[in-house]
Scaffold this motif. Structure first.
Motif, PDB file in Angstrom:
ATOM      1  N   TYR A   1       0.840  -1.189   0.000  1.00 24.71           N
ATOM      2  CA  TYR A   1       0.000   0.000   0.000  1.00 24.71           C
ATOM      3  C   TYR A   1       0.882   1.249   0.000  1.00 24.71           C
ATOM      4  CZ  TYR A   1      -4.130  -2.711   1.495  1.00 24.71           C
ATOM      5  OH  TYR A   1      -5.182  -3.602   1.576  1.00 24.71           O
ATOM      6  N   GLN A  14       0.623   5.140   1.426  1.00 20.04           N
ATOM      7  CA  GLN A  14      -0.158   6.039   2.281  1.00 20.04           C
ATOM      8  C   GLN A  14       0.479   7.420   2.245  1.00 20.04           C
ATOM      9  OE1 GLN A  14      -0.438   5.003   6.468  1.00 20.04           O
ATOM     10  NE2 GLN A  14      -2.190   6.330   6.776  1.00 20.04           N
ATOM     11  N   GLN A  56      -3.917  10.897   4.155  1.00 22.95           N
ATOM     12  CA  GLN A  56      -4.842  10.044   3.412  1.00 22.95           C
ATOM     13  C   GLN A  56      -4.803   8.618   3.963  1.00 22.95           C
ATOM     14  OE1 GLN A  56      -4.199  10.231  -0.827  1.00 22.95           O
ATOM     15  NE2 GLN A  56      -3.869  12.448  -0.799  1.00 22.95           N
ATOM     16  N   GLY A  57      -5.808   7.847   3.608  1.00 27.87           N
ATOM     17  CA  GLY A  57      -5.791   6.436   3.947  1.00 27.87           C
ATOM     18  C   GLY A  57      -4.920   5.654   2.985  1.00 27.87           C
ATOM     19  N   PRO A  58      -4.495   4.468   3.376  1.00 27.23           N
ATOM     20  CA  PRO A  58      -3.674   3.647   2.481  1.00 27.23           C
ATOM     21  C   PRO A  58      -4.399   3.309   1.186  1.00 27.23           C
ATOM     22  CG  PRO A  58      -3.610   2.802   4.732  1.00 27.23           C
ATOM     23  CD  PRO A  58      -4.683   3.841   4.691  1.00 27.23           C
TER      24      PRO A  58
END
Lengths: 112, 116
Positions: free
Chosen positions: B35, B37, B41-43
């Motif tokens: 991921y 990130q 922000q979110g992953p």
């Protein structure tokens, strides 16, 4: 497609008071829903998950969340905040393993 | 049980340089994820492996990012050349099952990349 909206980017509470972190989701199928917590410089840790069993889900550290299909919500609550709860919290919606959608996160601050 | 291991924890490079991140998942976990990130922000999922095969790399910027999991265990993610907008935390996660319906993931501590 699914998505998740965390309604508050920042929540501040006093130690010992209740915590409410709000999450709304959108999904074309029956979703799985998760809450993860991220402490500074630490990995994401699973708090709790909903996978179509009981709608009230209990997690670690006294947190719980209630799945409300009619409101498409999965809000995270805790009766009494502790200083160690200060962290970033992520709501996640998933239909399949390779399609987990994270919210933007809610930063929880706990004041002494 | 040992968790997901990642290295390095921090990396600072200049734009146009290359960088590689390493991940060792929890023993026995068939599925591995990378991921990105970005701060605030979110992953966002970059790539998912099931054993040593790619399941989903639709969000991976393939002109500069590459990833491999040759023996179905540990994995490397490479960026070449890096851009300023690649500054982010790169998270590795693993999942214990290979059925798509089982979707609990375990995350490593991440690698914080700063591109100057």
């Amino acid at each position: 497609a699914q998505s998740v909206t965390q309604l508050d980017s920042h929540v501040s509470v006093s130690e010992g008071t209740p915590v409410l972190l709000r999450c709304n989701y959108s999904s074309s199928y029956s979703p799985s829903l998760f809450w993860y917590v991220q402490h500074p410089n630490k990995g994401l840790q699973l708090l709790l998950k909903y996978t179509s069993a009981a709608t009230l889900v209990k997690g670690i550290n006294g947190f719980e969340a209630e799945f409300k299909k009619s409101e498409t919500s999965f809000h995270l609550t805790k009766p009494s905040a502790h200083m160690s709860d200060a962290a970033e919290y992520f709501c996640v919606v998933s239909v399949t393993t390779n399609d987990m959608r994270f919210g933007a996160g809610t930063r929880l601050t706990v004041k002494p | 049980e040992a968790g997901v291991a990642q290295s390095p924890r921090y990396k600072i490079i200049e734009k146009r340089q290359s960088v590689a991140f390493w991940c060792n998942p929890i023993s026995g976990h068939a599925t591995l994820y990378w991921y990105q990130q970005i701060l605030g922000q979110g992953p966002k999922l970059l790539i998912q492996f099931q054993n040593n095969g790619v399941v989903d790399d639709s969000q991976l910027p393939k002109d500069r990012f590459s990833a491999e999991r040759l023996k179905g265990v540990d994995s490397t993610l490479k960026i070449q050349p890096a851009k300023l907008e690649d500054s982010a935390v790169y998270l590795c996660a693993s999942s214990p099952r290979d059925r798509v319906s089982y979707n609990e993931q375990f995350f490593g501590p991440g690698t914080r990349l700063t591109v100057l």
